[in-house]
Design a protein around this motif. Structure first.
Motif, PDB file in Angstrom:
ATOM      1  N   ALA A   1      13.794   1.478  11.535  1.00  0.00           N
ATOM      2  CA  ALA A   1      12.655   1.938  12.341  1.00  0.00           C
ATOM      3  C   ALA A   1      11.931   3.117  11.677  1.00  0.00           C
ATOM      4  O   ALA A   1      10.699   3.101  11.573  1.00  0.00           O
ATOM      5  CB  ALA A   1      13.114   2.295  13.751  1.00  0.00           C
ATOM      6  N   PRO A   2      12.662   4.162  11.213  1.00  0.00           N
ATOM      7  CA  PRO A   2      11.963   5.238  10.497  1.00  0.00           C
ATOM      8  C   PRO A   2      11.262   4.742   9.230  1.00  0.00           C
ATOM      9  O   PRO A   2      10.158   5.202   8.905  1.00  0.00           O
ATOM     10  CB  PRO A   2      13.089   6.228  10.157  1.00  0.00           C
ATOM     11  N   LEU A   3      11.901   3.795   8.508  1.00  0.00           N
ATOM     12  CA  LEU A   3      11.254   3.258   7.306  1.00  0.00           C
ATOM     13  C   LEU A   3       9.975   2.508   7.662  1.00  0.00           C
ATOM     14  O   LEU A   3       8.977   2.576   6.922  1.00  0.00           O
ATOM     15  CB  LEU A   3      12.213   2.330   6.562  1.00  0.00           C
ATOM     16  N   ALA A   4       9.996   1.798   8.791  1.00  0.00           N
ATOM     17  CA  ALA A   4       8.789   1.097   9.237  1.00  0.00           C
ATOM     18  C   ALA A   4       7.670   2.090   9.541  1.00  0.00           C
ATOM     19  O   ALA A   4       6.509   1.883   9.150  1.00  0.00           O
ATOM     20  CB  ALA A   4       9.088   0.256  10.474  1.00  0.00           C
ATOM     21  N   ILE A   5       8.009   3.170  10.250  1.00  0.00           N
ATOM     22  CA  ILE A   5       7.005   4.181  10.593  1.00  0.00           C
ATOM     23  C   ILE A   5       6.455   4.837   9.331  1.00  0.00           C
ATOM     24  O   ILE A   5       5.236   4.989   9.171  1.00  0.00           O
ATOM     25  CB  ILE A   5       7.617   5.236  11.529  1.00  0.00           C
ATOM     26  N   ILE A   6       7.356   5.230   8.424  1.00  0.00           N
ATOM     27  CA  ILE A   6       6.913   5.869   7.172  1.00  0.00           C
ATOM     28  C   ILE A   6       6.037   4.913   6.377  1.00  0.00           C
ATOM     29  O   ILE A   6       4.985   5.297   5.843  1.00  0.00           O
ATOM     30  CB  ILE A   6       8.134   6.309   6.338  1.00  0.00           C
ATOM     31  N   GLY A   7       6.462   3.640   6.287  1.00  0.00           N
ATOM     32  CA  GLY A   7       5.674   2.660   5.546  1.00  0.00           C
ATOM     33  C   GLY A   7       4.291   2.474   6.141  1.00  0.00           C
ATOM     34  O   GLY A   7       3.286   2.404   5.410  1.00  0.00           O
ATOM     35  N   CYS A   8       4.208   2.395   7.477  1.00  0.00           N
ATOM     36  CA  CYS A   8       2.905   2.237   8.140  1.00  0.00           C
ATOM     37  C   CYS A   8       2.015   3.452   7.888  1.00  0.00           C
ATOM     38  O   CYS A   8       0.808   3.319   7.654  1.00  0.00           O
ATOM     39  CB  CYS A   8       3.091   2.024   9.641  1.00  0.00           C
ATOM     40  N   ILE A   9       2.617   4.646   7.921  1.00  0.00           N
ATOM     41  CA  ILE A   9       1.843   5.870   7.679  1.00  0.00           C
ATOM     42  C   ILE A   9       1.320   5.897   6.240  1.00  0.00           C
ATOM     43  O   ILE A   9       0.149   6.214   5.991  1.00  0.00           O
ATOM     44  CB  ILE A   9       2.691   7.120   7.976  1.00  0.00           C
ATOM     45  N   VAL A  10       2.204   5.553   5.286  1.00  0.00           N
ATOM     46  CA  VAL A  10       1.787   5.568   3.879  1.00  0.00           C
ATOM     47  C   VAL A  10       0.652   4.568   3.641  1.00  0.00           C
ATOM     48  O   VAL A  10      -0.348   4.886   2.969  1.00  0.00           O
ATOM     49  CB  VAL A  10       2.983   5.260   2.953  1.00  0.00           C
ATOM     50  N   LEU A  11       0.786   3.369   4.187  1.00  0.00           N
ATOM     51  CA  LEU A  11      -0.275   2.371   4.010  1.00  0.00           C
ATOM     52  C   LEU A  11      -1.560   2.789   4.719  1.00  0.00           C
ATOM     53  O   LEU A  11      -2.658   2.594   4.191  1.00  0.00           O
ATOM     54  CB  LEU A  11       0.182   1.000   4.505  1.00  0.00           C
ATOM     55  N   PHE A  12      -1.415   3.373   5.923  1.00  0.00           N
ATOM     56  CA  PHE A  12      -2.613   3.845   6.625  1.00  0.00           C
ATOM     57  C   PHE A  12      -3.326   4.920   5.801  1.00  0.00           C
ATOM     58  O   PHE A  12      -4.551   4.883   5.639  1.00  0.00           O
ATOM     59  CB  PHE A  12      -2.242   4.409   7.995  1.00  0.00           C
ATOM     60  N   MET A  13      -2.554   5.869   5.283  1.00  0.00           N
ATOM     61  CA  MET A  13      -3.154   6.934   4.475  1.00  0.00           C
ATOM     62  C   MET A  13      -3.740   6.403   3.167  1.00  0.00           C
ATOM     63  O   MET A  13      -4.602   7.038   2.563  1.00  0.00           O
ATOM     64  CB  MET A  13      -2.114   8.015   4.179  1.00  0.00           C
ATOM     65  N   SER A  14      -3.247   5.225   2.724  1.00  0.00           N
ATOM     66  CA  SER A  14      -3.745   4.637   1.481  1.00  0.00           C
ATOM     67  C   SER A  14      -5.038   3.858   1.674  1.00  0.00           C
ATOM     68  O   SER A  14      -5.629   3.389   0.692  1.00  0.00           O
ATOM     69  CB  SER A  14      -2.674   3.715   0.871  1.00  0.00           C
TER      70      SER A  14
END
Length: 523
Positions: free
Chosen positions: A462-475
């Motif tokens: 779950a934390p990896l999913a959140i971090i991944g979504c944030i990184v992609l959003f910021m990208s």
């Protein structure tokens, strides 16, 4: 208090308990369901966008986007198995994090579904125009692309364009079909899935063997680097992954089938990870074939020495894009174009025809998803009750369907597919991150509640999913992030002017019957 307005999970589950769905799906059926739902729009439409952002490195972009999607999918499955009712991430958020977060998620899902439908419609337009051109029928340029516009964060179009008429027409047709209640049969859907998968297999079979003779096409592999998530351009491997994420949306078809699955604890993760793994490998083979057979280096503006912005008027107006052997990044029907260049025109036409036949069904599914979210929000009182009106003859939610069609047609008329896909992704990534957060919150708040499917290693995935979504959003590029935050601000204004006072929870109206009206609707 706003944050205390939680829609009781027991009331929501009362709806689910009225359904008695037969558990018949196994791991293989779920995997096939996922493959059919995922493969389609993104790979046919966004390959050129990914190439301009990352060059050959777009192969890594597919892997990154698929990995983030897998983490989010596991979290999504737990909530969908617990709350198998209409409303998707919006309903889950209402039960776990309260009304305000539910509103923000529902509002963001408008970007996912309505603008996603617009993106697919524009992608379909590119394919039908290319197919007609190949057959000697030429639609005027002014009526096949939107005009060059720059309105704040919203930019796009092409020089000489007026309106993307094919995109508007296909949205209008789908809207009409949804209003009168015509739905795809399972047989038709299966045929369309087979057509698009067969087209991709054909593409891979023709282009992958050419890789060995064109190894130089892979150098440099990452001409624009990995990208900077804190930058504004949204380029590089991560920037392309943020755009390509659009190619994976649809996996929730697997997670929402949890209550119809035999042994969901075992079969749901197999179906999810299996379908995403197969699709990721498929996508990487397609990308590798396109690169190896024709090349996918990003195009640079010789006048400035800088790379063109993907899908920009300047890119399409460049001399390179008007040559007989224009680069892949110039095409609005990338795979069909590559096939015409490296093989025979008729093979390219087959790929283009497959996309032309299959993509309208994706427009239909996305618009249906949007009307479903609107319908549930209106039933909850967060949107005007009028929106939940069911047509007396067709028994469909015709008001929200026409409104959704109008929005989708408007954006498809004037904006390019790359911008629309990125806008759509911004809403999707937000919703996925919230769902992943909701899984962890519910594990703490209500650990004993039955979970037909439990996310494995939830405190890792779950934390990896959140971090991944944030990184992609910021990208994403600054334009897309600006659209998301501007849209969210508009949504908050609307919520406090209307939804805050009129919601069922605010008025003390709580029941488990809201889905009855939905299931009464033909869909």
């Amino acid at each position: 208090m706003i944050f205390g307005r939680v829609k009781p999970l027991d009331a929501i589950l009362a709806t689910a308990e009225k359904k008695s769905l037969h558990r018949s799906l196994g791991a293989f059926q779920l995997t096939m369901l996922g493959i059919g739902a995922v493969i389609g729009t993104g790979i046919f439409v966004l390959t050129a966008t990914a190439a301009q952002k990352a060059g050959p490195g777009m192969m890594l972009s597919f892997a990154v986007a698929g990995l983030v999607c897998a983490f989010a999918a596991l979290c999504y499955s737990e909530l969908s198995s617990m709350v198998p009712v209409a409303g998707s991430a919006y309903t889950y958020s209402y039960a776990v994090m309260g009304e305000l977060m539910a509103w923000l998620v529902g509002w963001a899902l408008i970007l996912e579904y309505a603008l996603g439908a617009s993106a697919v419609a524009v992608g379909w337009s590119g394919h039908i125009v290319g197919l007609l051109d190949s057959l000697g029928v030429h639609l005027p340029h002014a009526l096949s692309v939107g005009p060059k516009i720059e309105l704040g964060f919203i930019k796009g179009g092409e020089v000489g364009g007026i309106v993307n008429l094919p995109a508007v027409l296909i949205v209008g047709l789908v809207t009409w079909l949804l209003v009168i209640g015509t739905k795809e049969s399972a047989t038709v859907n299966a045929v369309l899935v087979a057509i698009k998968v067969a087209a991709l297999i054909l593409f891979v079979a023709v282009t992958v063997p050419m890789i060995s003779g064109h190894a130089s096409n892979f150098h440099p592999f990452t001409p624009r680097g990995w990208g900077n998530p804190f930058g504004s351009e949204g380029v590089g491997v991560l920037g392309a992954a943020a755009s390509i994420f659009f190619a994976y949306v649809g996996f929730d078809a697997v997670s929402t089938a949890a209550e119809e699955t035999k042994n969901p604890q075992r079969n749901v993760p197999i179906g999810l990870i299996g379908s995403l793994l197969i699709c990721t490998i498929f996508y990487m083979l397609v990308a590798g074939g396109a690169i190896g057979s024709y090349g996918a280096q990003p195009l640079m503006n010789p006048a400035t020495g800088k790379y063109f912005v993907e899908g920009s008027p300047e890119l399409y107006a460049s001399a390179a894009c008007h040559s007989a052997t224009a680069p892949l990044v110039c095409s609005k029907e990338a795979l069909a174009y590559v096939m015409r260049q490296v093989s025979t025109p008729w093979l390219g036409d087959i790929v283009g025809l497959a996309a032309t036949l299959a993509l309208p069904s994706v427009v239909l599914l996305m618009m249906y998803g949007q009307t479903r979210i609107f319908f549930v929000m209106a039933r909850d009182g967060l949107l005007p009750r009028k929106l939940s009106t069911v047509h007396p003859r067709f028994k469909t939610p015709w008001v929200v369907t026409i409104m959704t069609g109008g929005v989708a047609a408007l954006f498809s008329a004037f904006l390019p597919v790359s911008s629309l896909a990125d806008y759509s992704n911004s809403g999707t990534l937000f919703a996925f991150a919230v769902v992943s957060l909701g899984v962890m919150i519910l594990r703490v708040k209500d650990p004993s509640r039955p979970r037909p499917f439990r996310t494995p290693l939830v405190w890792v995935f779950a934390p990896l999913a959140i971090i991944g979504c944030i990184v992609l959003f910021m990208s994403l590029n600054a334009e897309s992030k600006g659209v998301f935050f501007g849209w969210t601000a508009i949504g908050l204004v609307f919520y406090f002017l209307y939804g805050f006072r009129h919601s069922n929870v605010a008025r003390g109206v709580v029941d488990g019957d809201e889905d009855d009206d939905i299931t009464a609707v033909q869909h």
